[in-house]
Design a protein around this motif. Sequence first.
Motif, PDB file in Angstrom:
ATOM      1  N   GLY A 115      12.304 -16.010   6.986  1.00  0.00           N
ATOM      2  CA  GLY A 115      12.539 -14.576   7.179  1.00  0.00           C
ATOM      3  C   GLY A 115      11.683 -13.750   6.245  1.00  0.00           C
ATOM      4  N   TYR A 116      12.175 -12.583   5.866  1.00  0.00           N
ATOM      5  CA  TYR A 116      11.433 -11.685   4.982  1.00  0.00           C
ATOM      6  C   TYR A 116      11.771 -11.984   3.527  1.00  0.00           C
ATOM      7  N   ILE A 117      10.736 -12.183   2.733  1.00  0.00           N
ATOM      8  CA  ILE A 117      10.876 -12.449   1.304  1.00  0.00           C
ATOM      9  C   ILE A 117      10.451 -11.172   0.577  1.00  0.00           C
ATOM     10  N   TRP A 118      11.358 -10.586  -0.208  1.00  0.00           N
ATOM     11  CA  TRP A 118      11.063  -9.326  -0.891  1.00  0.00           C
ATOM     12  C   TRP A 118      10.402  -9.605  -2.232  1.00  0.00           C
ATOM     13  N   LEU A 119       9.205  -9.016  -2.415  1.00  0.00           N
ATOM     14  CA  LEU A 119       8.427  -9.255  -3.629  1.00  0.00           C
ATOM     15  C   LEU A 119       7.793  -7.969  -4.142  1.00  0.00           C
ATOM     16  N   LYS A 120       7.639  -7.904  -5.464  1.00  0.00           N
ATOM     17  CA  LYS A 120       6.876  -6.818  -6.081  1.00  0.00           C
ATOM     18  C   LYS A 120       5.402  -7.169  -5.995  1.00  0.00           C
ATOM     19  N   ALA A 156       3.838 -10.349   8.429  1.00  0.00           N
ATOM     20  CA  ALA A 156       4.386  -9.025   8.730  1.00  0.00           C
ATOM     21  C   ALA A 156       5.050  -8.454   7.480  1.00  0.00           C
ATOM     22  N   SER A 157       5.003  -7.126   7.338  1.00  0.00           N
ATOM     23  CA  SER A 157       5.678  -6.415   6.253  1.00  0.00           C
ATOM     24  C   SER A 157       6.934  -5.766   6.808  1.00  0.00           C
ATOM     25  N   ALA A 158       8.016  -5.829   6.059  1.00  0.00           N
ATOM     26  CA  ALA A 158       9.276  -5.256   6.535  1.00  0.00           C
ATOM     27  C   ALA A 158       9.233  -3.734   6.586  1.00  0.00           C
ATOM     28  N   ALA A 159       8.654  -3.099   5.562  1.00  0.00           N
ATOM     29  CA  ALA A 159       8.690  -1.638   5.490  1.00  0.00           C
ATOM     30  C   ALA A 159       7.585  -1.000   6.314  1.00  0.00           C
ATOM     31  N   TYR A 215       1.698 -14.877  -7.452  1.00  0.00           N
ATOM     32  CA  TYR A 215       2.777 -15.852  -7.489  1.00  0.00           C
ATOM     33  C   TYR A 215       2.183 -17.259  -7.409  1.00  0.00           C
ATOM     34  N   PRO A 216       2.809 -18.230  -8.090  1.00  0.00           N
ATOM     35  CA  PRO A 216       2.267 -19.593  -8.048  1.00  0.00           C
ATOM     36  C   PRO A 216       2.466 -20.245  -6.682  1.00  0.00           C
ATOM     37  N   VAL A 217       1.568 -21.159  -6.358  1.00  0.00           N
ATOM     38  CA  VAL A 217       1.691 -21.938  -5.119  1.00  0.00           C
ATOM     39  C   VAL A 217       3.036 -22.656  -5.137  1.00  0.00           C
ATOM     40  N   ASP A 218       3.673 -22.735  -4.003  1.00  0.00           N
ATOM     41  CA  ASP A 218       4.967 -23.393  -3.789  1.00  0.00           C
ATOM     42  C   ASP A 218       6.166 -22.600  -4.292  1.00  0.00           C
ATOM     43  N   SER A 219       5.963 -21.346  -4.738  1.00  0.00           N
ATOM     44  CA  SER A 219       7.128 -20.563  -5.168  1.00  0.00           C
ATOM     45  C   SER A 219       7.619 -19.615  -4.071  1.00  0.00           C
ATOM     46  N   GLU A 220       6.710 -19.123  -3.227  1.00  0.00           N
ATOM     47  CA  GLU A 220       7.073 -18.165  -2.170  1.00  0.00           C
ATOM     48  C   GLU A 220       6.569 -18.720  -0.837  1.00  0.00           C
ATOM     49  N   LEU A 221       7.390 -19.527  -0.182  1.00  0.00           N
ATOM     50  CA  LEU A 221       6.995 -20.197   1.057  1.00  0.00           C
ATOM     51  C   LEU A 221       7.371 -19.351   2.269  1.00  0.00           C
ATOM     52  N   LEU A 222       6.350 -18.881   2.980  1.00  0.00           N
ATOM     53  CA  LEU A 222       6.592 -18.101   4.194  1.00  0.00           C
ATOM     54  C   LEU A 222       7.009 -19.003   5.347  1.00  0.00           C
ATOM     55  N   CYS A 223       6.303 -20.136   5.514  1.00  0.00           N
ATOM     56  CA  CYS A 223       6.568 -21.085   6.594  1.00  0.00           C
ATOM     57  C   CYS A 223       6.326 -22.487   6.041  1.00  0.00           C
ATOM     58  N   LYS A 268       0.805  -1.224   0.000  1.00  0.00           N
ATOM     59  CA  LYS A 268       0.000   0.000   0.000  1.00  0.00           C
ATOM     60  C   LYS A 268       0.838   1.275   0.000  1.00  0.00           C
ATOM     61  N   THR A 269       2.177   1.162  -0.082  1.00  0.00           N
ATOM     62  CA  THR A 269       3.027   2.355  -0.151  1.00  0.00           C
ATOM     63  C   THR A 269       3.332   2.671  -1.609  1.00  0.00           C
ATOM     64  N   VAL A 270       4.105   3.700  -1.831  1.00  0.00           N
ATOM     65  CA  VAL A 270       4.440   4.121  -3.197  1.00  0.00           C
ATOM     66  C   VAL A 270       5.473   3.205  -3.851  1.00  0.00           C
ATOM     67  N   TYR A 271       6.082   2.304  -3.094  1.00  0.00           N
ATOM     68  CA  TYR A 271       7.167   1.495  -3.632  1.00  0.00           C
ATOM     69  C   TYR A 271       6.700   0.297  -4.456  1.00  0.00           C
ATOM     70  N   ALA A 272       5.496  -0.195  -4.226  1.00  0.00           N
ATOM     71  CA  ALA A 272       4.935  -1.355  -4.934  1.00  0.00           C
ATOM     72  C   ALA A 272       5.755  -2.621  -4.706  1.00  0.00           C
ATOM     73  N   ASN A 273       6.488  -2.678  -3.591  1.00  0.00           N
ATOM     74  CA  ASN A 273       7.159  -3.908  -3.184  1.00  0.00           C
ATOM     75  C   ASN A 273       7.444  -3.825  -1.689  1.00  0.00           C
ATOM     76  N   ASP A 274       7.654  -4.977  -1.091  1.00  0.00           N
ATOM     77  CA  ASP A 274       7.907  -5.016   0.347  1.00  0.00           C
ATOM     78  C   ASP A 274       8.460  -6.393   0.671  1.00  0.00           C
ATOM     79  N   GLY A 275       8.957  -6.531   1.876  1.00  0.00           N
ATOM     80  CA  GLY A 275       9.379  -7.836   2.371  1.00  0.00           C
ATOM     81  C   GLY A 275       8.282  -8.410   3.244  1.00  0.00           C
ATOM     82  N   TYR A 276       7.991  -9.686   3.085  1.00  0.00           N
ATOM     83  CA  TYR A 276       6.912 -10.328   3.840  1.00  0.00           C
ATOM     84  C   TYR A 276       7.447 -11.543   4.582  1.00  0.00           C
ATOM     85  N   ALA A 277       7.011 -11.684   5.833  1.00  0.00           N
ATOM     86  CA  ALA A 277       7.431 -12.814   6.655  1.00  0.00           C
ATOM     87  C   ALA A 277       6.211 -13.452   7.308  1.00  0.00           C
ATOM     88  N   GLY A 278       6.196 -14.769   7.310  1.00  0.00           N
ATOM     89  CA  GLY A 278       5.169 -15.483   8.050  1.00  0.00           C
ATOM     90  C   GLY A 278       5.550 -15.528   9.517  1.00  0.00           C
TER      91      GLY A 278
END
Length: 136
Positions: free
Chosen positions: A94-99, A123-126, A103-111, A68-78
Amino acid sequence: MKNAIAAGALALAAAATCVVLAPAASAAPDACVTSTLTTGGYEGVGTQVRKSSTSSCSDLNLVYTDDKTVYANDGYAGRLYHTSSSSWITCNAGYIWLKDGSYPVDSELLCTDVSDNTLFTVASAANGGDTVKVVH
């Protein structure tokens, strides 16, 4: 002529068998549950969801992000809630940085290997307030 009709009937029966079997092969992913969450800030707590007890998925798969910020990307952690310590723990990924995007299932695993009914959040890093979708 009778042989041609019999051969045609056999071909149709074989094709019908393939059509019946095809949907069964894709049934497992449909058993997963998708939840839409609002993220918390860095190491924070946003929307809380319980890991599905009826799902065949054992991982928390991040499949959509909208920062929701102007950057259109952030780090996300489960983050998982540990009842033994009454605290939220960030998963090993940890934090996975994504635009922003899907994303397809099994490509970005939080936990991974999350037990049924475990309380989780993202959680969002920024900053918090982002919209994410998690398949679990």
